[in-house]
Scaffold this motif. Structure first.
Motif, mmCIF file in Angstrom:
data_model
loop_
_atom_site.group_PDB
_atom_site.id
_atom_site.type_symbol
_atom_site.label_atom_id
_atom_site.label_comp_id
_atom_site.label_asym_id
_atom_site.label_seq_id
_atom_site.Cartn_x
_atom_site.Cartn_y
_atom_site.Cartn_z
ATOM 1 N N LEU A 54 0.842 -1.179 0.000
ATOM 2 C CA LEU A 54 0.000 0.000 0.000
ATOM 3 C C LEU A 54 0.891 1.247 0.000
ATOM 4 O O LEU A 54 1.694 1.402 0.910
ATOM 5 C CB LEU A 54 -0.867 -0.026 1.259
ATOM 6 C CG LEU A 54 -1.879 1.080 1.444
ATOM 7 C CD1 LEU A 54 -2.989 0.920 0.428
ATOM 8 C CD2 LEU A 54 -2.457 1.064 2.850
ATOM 9 N N HIS A 55 0.815 2.175 -1.005
ATOM 10 C CA HIS A 55 -0.037 1.930 -2.128
ATOM 11 C C HIS A 55 0.772 1.822 -3.410
ATOM 12 O O HIS A 55 1.942 2.189 -3.436
ATOM 13 C CB HIS A 55 -1.118 3.024 -2.271
ATOM 14 C CG HIS A 55 -0.590 4.414 -2.517
ATOM 15 N ND1 HIS A 55 -0.891 5.477 -1.698
ATOM 16 C CD2 HIS A 55 0.221 4.936 -3.475
ATOM 17 C CE1 HIS A 55 -0.316 6.571 -2.152
ATOM 18 N NE2 HIS A 55 0.361 6.278 -3.219
ATOM 19 N N SER A 56 0.086 1.423 -4.487
ATOM 20 C CA SER A 56 0.737 1.244 -5.779
ATOM 21 C C SER A 56 0.072 2.154 -6.806
ATOM 22 O O SER A 56 -1.133 2.399 -6.755
ATOM 23 C CB SER A 56 0.562 -0.226 -6.201
ATOM 24 O OG SER A 56 0.596 -0.370 -7.597
ATOM 25 N N HIS A 57 0.922 2.686 -7.724
ATOM 26 C CA HIS A 57 0.426 3.271 -8.974
ATOM 27 C C HIS A 57 1.049 2.377 -10.039
ATOM 28 O O HIS A 57 2.166 2.650 -10.483
ATOM 29 C CB HIS A 57 0.916 4.703 -9.187
ATOM 30 C CG HIS A 57 0.697 5.635 -8.030
ATOM 31 N ND1 HIS A 57 -0.536 6.154 -7.724
ATOM 32 C CD2 HIS A 57 1.546 6.167 -7.121
ATOM 33 C CE1 HIS A 57 -0.406 6.964 -6.669
ATOM 34 N NE2 HIS A 57 0.834 6.983 -6.295
ATOM 35 N N SER A 58 0.364 1.296 -10.397
ATOM 36 C CA SER A 58 1.046 0.238 -11.150
ATOM 37 C C SER A 58 1.667 0.724 -12.451
ATOM 38 O O SER A 58 2.748 0.276 -12.834
ATOM 39 C CB SER A 58 0.101 -0.936 -11.397
ATOM 40 O OG SER A 58 -1.064 -0.511 -12.047
ATOM 41 N N ILE A 232 -5.814 8.492 1.210
ATOM 42 C CA ILE A 232 -5.479 9.843 0.722
ATOM 43 C C ILE A 232 -3.971 10.069 0.806
ATOM 44 O O ILE A 232 -3.309 9.597 1.732
ATOM 45 C CB ILE A 232 -6.266 10.915 1.528
ATOM 46 C CG1 ILE A 232 -6.042 12.324 0.975
ATOM 47 C CG2 ILE A 232 -5.953 10.862 3.016
ATOM 48 C CD1 ILE A 232 -6.999 13.387 1.546
ATOM 49 N N HIS A 233 -3.428 10.773 -0.214
ATOM 50 C CA HIS A 233 -2.062 11.302 -0.122
ATOM 51 C C HIS A 233 -2.193 12.529 0.781
ATOM 52 O O HIS A 233 -2.587 13.590 0.315
ATOM 53 C CB HIS A 233 -1.607 11.845 -1.481
ATOM 54 C CG HIS A 233 -0.964 10.882 -2.413
ATOM 55 N ND1 HIS A 233 -0.826 11.178 -3.749
ATOM 56 C CD2 HIS A 233 -0.382 9.683 -2.243
ATOM 57 C CE1 HIS A 233 -0.205 10.188 -4.362
ATOM 58 N NE2 HIS A 233 0.075 9.266 -3.482
ATOM 59 N N ILE A 234 -1.910 12.404 2.040
ATOM 60 C CA ILE A 234 -2.264 13.512 2.925
ATOM 61 C C ILE A 234 -1.208 14.618 2.959
ATOM 62 O O ILE A 234 -1.552 15.799 3.031
ATOM 63 C CB ILE A 234 -2.624 13.025 4.350
ATOM 64 C CG1 ILE A 234 -3.194 14.151 5.194
ATOM 65 C CG2 ILE A 234 -1.481 12.344 5.054
ATOM 66 C CD1 ILE A 234 -4.417 14.811 4.626
ATOM 67 N N ALA A 235 0.064 14.253 2.922
ATOM 68 C CA ALA A 235 1.093 15.298 2.986
ATOM 69 C C ALA A 235 2.312 14.804 2.217
ATOM 70 O O ALA A 235 3.272 14.326 2.793
ATOM 71 C CB ALA A 235 1.457 15.610 4.433
ATOM 72 N N GLU A 236 2.237 14.946 0.920
ATOM 73 C CA GLU A 236 3.257 14.324 0.064
ATOM 74 C C GLU A 236 4.511 15.171 -0.039
ATOM 75 O O GLU A 236 5.601 14.629 -0.188
ATOM 76 C CB GLU A 236 2.635 14.108 -1.326
ATOM 77 C CG GLU A 236 3.439 13.228 -2.234
ATOM 78 C CD GLU A 236 2.704 12.986 -3.538
ATOM 79 O OE1 GLU A 236 2.856 11.901 -4.094
ATOM 80 O OE2 GLU A 236 1.990 13.883 -4.024
ATOM 81 N N GLN A 237 4.343 16.494 -0.010
ATOM 82 C CA GLN A 237 5.448 17.381 -0.348
ATOM 83 C C GLN A 237 5.424 18.628 0.529
ATOM 84 O O GLN A 237 4.356 19.150 0.829
ATOM 85 C CB GLN A 237 5.303 17.835 -1.805
ATOM 86 C CG GLN A 237 5.548 16.739 -2.804
ATOM 87 C CD GLN A 237 6.951 16.201 -2.700
ATOM 88 O OE1 GLN A 237 7.897 16.960 -2.483
ATOM 89 N NE2 GLN A 237 7.099 14.899 -2.811
HETATM 90 ZN ZN LIG Z 1 1.271 7.744 -4.483
#
Ligand SMILES: [Zn+2]
Length: 268
Positions: A54-58, A232-237
């Motif tokens: 968790l998680h994948s962007h295949s 959710i991508h909560i705080a990526e950057q």
């Molecule tokens: Zn991602």
């Protein structure tokens, strides 16, 4: 049918000892703790459930070689993302399915038994919808069915380029849905998932606090979140954290916990 006897095993209730477990058709048919082995049991020291990935962007598996190196001072997450957008502009449904099948197979070879697929590449190259709105979701599910991996399919709601409902950029048109269209897509994906094995399900994934907005988030949770995983991508950057802080008045996790019904079905 196979029966395993493990000196200790990690179960949903925690560590257990002297566990006897029967597998039938690839699934756990019976499980007893504090028991004795019987003749013919396969003896194991320590038994763990397989990991979930968790998680994948295949689809990104196929661009790995293009982004292996980062030039100091020149490359960042945002230059990586630019290359990813150029790459996604070329992908067809057939390629998306083939890449997903490859990477799901590789995951199982590496010991994963299930995957959370954070799926945001929804539409045709010009951003228009396919005749089948959930075309790419169907492709991901087909890849899971073909390879046998357990799938939590997470269609992504991606509506804006930034906090304050900034319109999508050209490279993001394949990702875009408003809440109504997204709900239709999720409903279709859920219907399609009924044909998959029991370890496959459909959750939802509001992409981030920059790609959705507070009113949209509330609507989509109301309409689609009951009884399913929410991711959710909560705080990526760092740049995104600053943007959310400036636009919504709190850091992303802080804002979400104060404004959304986050519980054990969520993964941030
Ligand atoms: Zn991602």
């Amino acid at each position: 049918m196979t029966t395993l006897f493990a000196k200790r095993a990690l179960l949903t209730t925690g560590w257990a000892e002297r566990v006897r477990l029967t597998l039938r058709d690839g699934r756990v048919a019976a499980l007893t703790v504090d028991t004795d082995p019987e003749p013919g049991d396969l003896s194991i020291d320590c038994l763990l459930p397989a990991l979930a990935n968790l998680h994948s962007h295949s689809f990104q598996r196929a661009m790995a070689g293009m982004t292996e190196y980062r030039l100091a001072g020149r490359d960042s997450f945002w230059t990586w993302r630019e290359l990813m957008y150029r790459f996604t502009a070329h992908l067809t449904p057939e390629q998306i399915e083939a890449i997903a099948a490859l990477v799901f197979l590789e995951m199982q070879e590496a010991g994963y038994a299930s995957v959370g697929e954070f799926h945001y590449l929804h539409h045709q190259k010009d951003g228009s919808t396919y005749d089948n709105l959930a075309e790419h979701s169907d492709r991901i599910m087909a890849a899971a069915a073909q390879t046998g991996i357990g799938l939590t399919h997470l269609p992504v709601l991606y509506s804006y380029a930034g906090v304050g409902k900034v319109p999508l950029e050209p490279g993001q048109m394949r990702f875009g849905n408003d809440v109504d269209q997204f709900c239709k897509l999720v409903d279709q994906a859920r219907s399609a998932a009924l044909a998959l094995p029991a370890d496959c399900q459909v959750g939802i994934a509001p992409h981030s606090l920059r790609a959705t907005a507070p009113d949209d988030l509330a609507r989509v949770l109301q309409a689609q979140a009951a009884g399913c995983p929410v991711h959710i991508h909560i705080a990526e950057q760092p740049k995104e954290v600053q943007e959310v802080q400036a636009g919504l008045g709190a850091r992303p996790v802080e804002w979400l916990l104060a404004n959304a019904p986050v519980d054990q079905s969520w993964c941030l």
